[in-house]
Design a protein around this motif. Structure first.
Motif, PDB file in Angstrom:
ATOM      1  N   ARG A  95     -16.941   6.855  61.289  1.00 14.18           N
ATOM      2  CA  ARG A  95     -17.338   7.556  62.507  1.00 14.18           C
ATOM      3  C   ARG A  95     -17.102   6.677  63.735  1.00 14.18           C
ATOM      4  NH1 ARG A  95     -22.928  10.669  62.198  1.00 14.18           N
ATOM      5  NH2 ARG A  95     -23.511   8.681  61.258  1.00 14.18           N
ATOM      6  N   LEU A  96     -17.453   5.401  63.637  1.00 17.92           N
ATOM      7  CA  LEU A  96     -17.230   4.469  64.738  1.00 17.92           C
ATOM      8  C   LEU A  96     -15.744   4.323  65.035  1.00 17.92           C
ATOM      9  CD1 LEU A  96     -18.421   2.307  66.693  1.00 17.92           C
ATOM     10  CD2 LEU A  96     -18.051   0.645  64.847  1.00 17.92           C
ATOM     11  N   SER A  97     -14.950   4.163  64.000  1.00 14.01           N
ATOM     12  CA  SER A  97     -13.507   4.000  64.190  1.00 14.01           C
ATOM     13  C   SER A  97     -12.887   5.227  64.845  1.00 14.01           C
ATOM     14  CB  SER A  97     -12.831   3.735  62.846  1.00 14.01           C
ATOM     15  OG  SER A  97     -13.355   2.572  62.237  1.00 14.01           O
ATOM     16  N   ILE A 119     -15.161  -2.921  67.585  1.00 11.72           N
ATOM     17  CA  ILE A 119     -14.932  -1.667  66.855  1.00 11.72           C
ATOM     18  C   ILE A 119     -13.618  -1.735  66.088  1.00 11.72           C
ATOM     19  CG2 ILE A 119     -14.466   0.808  67.143  1.00 11.72           C
ATOM     20  CD1 ILE A 119     -16.388   0.657  69.614  1.00 11.72           C
ATOM     21  N   GLU A 120     -12.614  -2.325  66.714  1.00 16.07           N
ATOM     22  CA  GLU A 120     -11.308  -2.464  66.050  1.00 16.07           C
ATOM     23  C   GLU A 120     -11.428  -3.353  64.816  1.00 16.07           C
ATOM     24  OE1 GLU A 120      -7.381  -4.526  65.443  1.00 16.07           O
ATOM     25  OE2 GLU A 120      -9.224  -5.399  66.242  1.00 16.07           O
ATOM     26  N   VAL A 121     -12.206  -4.428  64.926  1.00 12.74           N
ATOM     27  CA  VAL A 121     -12.411  -5.342  63.798  1.00 12.74           C
ATOM     28  C   VAL A 121     -13.144  -4.641  62.655  1.00 12.74           C
ATOM     29  CG1 VAL A 121     -13.654  -7.423  63.076  1.00 12.74           C
ATOM     30  CG2 VAL A 121     -12.374  -7.423  65.220  1.00 12.74           C
ATOM     31  N   GLU A 153      -6.823   2.201  59.614  1.00 12.80           N
ATOM     32  CA  GLU A 153      -5.727   1.851  60.523  1.00 12.80           C
ATOM     33  C   GLU A 153      -6.229   1.924  61.961  1.00 12.80           C
ATOM     34  OE1 GLU A 153      -2.634   0.776  62.532  1.00 12.80           O
ATOM     35  OE2 GLU A 153      -2.657   0.657  60.335  1.00 12.80           O
ATOM     36  N   MET A 154      -6.068   0.815  62.706  1.00 14.79           N
ATOM     37  CA  MET A 154      -6.616   0.748  64.061  1.00 14.79           C
ATOM     38  C   MET A 154      -5.567   0.485  65.137  1.00 14.79           C
ATOM     39  SD  MET A 154      -9.775   1.426  63.568  1.00 14.79           S
ATOM     40  CE  MET A 154     -10.522   1.035  65.126  1.00 14.79           C
TER      41      MET A 154
END
Length: 410
Positions: free
Chosen positions: A166-168, A301-303, A311-312
């Motif tokens: 959800r965060l990603s 958030i990316e980490v 996949e970010m």
């Protein structure tokens, strides 16, 4: 700073675009015509944080994701205010809609030009296919708390795989909003950077005496041209606690909106600077500090996404975010005034740049912008961003003076 701006520009244009998408379509909970005709991004995000703290994570995420659904898909901007388009429950029969939102100093979606918010923008949501029926305060940006709140919601929640997904899913929207800010306000590498183009965007309340100084040139220009609000500002608006003691300050805010919303400008930042009311803008210390802390949260958030095999966007995205952090830190450092051991906002007009002669409480947000650690276990932003002398000098001034109402701070 110039080299940082040049580096940023080369990395930013064009943006690498992350491909992560949300897996659900939550509804925006506010505004509701039976309760309020509008809501602000900051209020909704702080409400989300409160709900997470109380353990109501699902509702907290609904509020956060609903706020992100306000985003303009054309340029990535997120508006400060969202209005409900329904009038049946808010307008008495046989009467004209009020040009002001009830119980606020803000013009409503019905605010008539020459000083209306241009609310023609109806964002197409990235988090829901539902037509919410909202209009936005076009051109008046939200304080960039979004990434900070999203990361805090994660850390205060269960921190499980579902939360990570959800965060990603918020990442592309947050990344685009930060991209908008750096593209349109901080990063062209030529003009002096700024964070806000209107006092309604600021972290400083409009009733703070600061604005009599900061808007001096706008007020002078307004008075020279004989501009007055038409229709007049209602007495109930003037009676609100948020209304400034200096009425010229409020009139100047409307005067700026009157030009921004005009057909020749339509909230285009370059056109605004070129032709509106001395081209007023400001490097707001508090706003920049929030952006810096949210920039760290965005990297966080990316980490977290990568650690959960999501996949970010890859190294190109990481490089852009790191350049944003570098520039933000440089800009925060540039606002430090060693003679007062404090940070001072800069007011920019087409006549030049002046440093604010008073500080305000929200200047301490600069300390949040210096935050140097990322909590994802596999990545840590290099320490050393904080100038320890600046930090200690400012904190010691606060401890020694013990009074932010007189002298250097208001």
């Amino acid at each position: 700073m110039d080299s940082a701006l040049t580096l940023l520009t080369s990395l930013l244009l064009p943006h690498p675009i992350p491909t992560t998408t949300l897996t659900s379509s939550p509804l925006t909970l506010l505004p509701c015509p039976n309760v309020t005709t509008h809501t602000t991004s900051t209020t909704t995000l702080l409400g989300s944080l409160g709900l997470t703290t109380l353990g109501s994570t699902t509702n907290a995420w609904d509020l956060t994701l609903g706020t992100l659904s306000w985003q303009n898909q054309q340029d990535g901007s997120i508006p400060m205010i969202m209005y409900d388009v329904t009038t049946s429950n808010t307008t008495p029969p046989n009467s004209s809609p009020s040009p002001y939102s009830p119980d606020t100093i803000y013009p409503s979606k019905h605010g008539y030009k020459p000083y209306a918010f241009n609310t023609s923008l109806t964002p197409s949501s990235t988090v829901s296919t539902v037509d919410h029926g909202y209009n936005a305060s076009k051109g008046i940006l939200a304080q960039p708390l979004h990434a900070w709140v999203c990361a805090e919601n994660y850390w205060r929640g269960e921190k499980n795989k579902d939360d990570a997904v959800r965060l990603s899913g918020t990442f592309p929207m947050l990344y685009d909003y930060h991209g908008h800010i750096f593209d349109y306000r901080l990063g062209d590498g030529e003009a002096e950077p700024f964070t806000i183009i209107h006092p309604f965007e600021s972290t400083i309340p409009l009733n703070n005496p600061f604005w009599s100084h900061a808007l001096k040139e706008v007020i002078e220009d307004m008075n020279e041209k004989g501009w007055v609000p038409d229709p007049k500002v209602p007495d109930d608006v003037k009676g609100m606690d948020e209304f400034p003691d200096d009425e010229d300050v409020y009139n100047a805010a409307l005067y700026m909106l009157s030009c921004m919303s005009g057909p020749d400008v339509d909230y285009d930042v370059d056109k605004y600077i070129e032709s509106c009311n001395v081209g007023w803008r400001m490097m707001d210390v508090g706003w920049l500090g929030i952006l810096g802390r949210s920039g760290v949260a965005l990297r966080e958030i990316e980490v977290i996404g990568k650690e959960n095999n999501i996949e970010m966007g890859g190294k190109g995205v990481e490089d852009v975010m790191d350049s944003w952090l570098s520039l933000t830190t440089s800009l925060i450092n540039s606002l430090y005034d060693p003679s007062t051991s404090s940070f001072r906002s800069k007011v920019i007009t087409n006549k030049g740049t002046t440093t604010a002669d008073v500080g305000v409480a929200s200047d301490f947000y600069a300390l949040a912008g210096w935050y140097s650690g990322v909590r994802g276990s596999s990545y840590y932003i290099e320490d050393g961003k904080v100038d320890k002398g600046m930090r200690d000098g400012m904190v010691m001034k606060l401890l020694n003076d013990g009074d932010l109402t007189e002298g250097s701070f208001r």
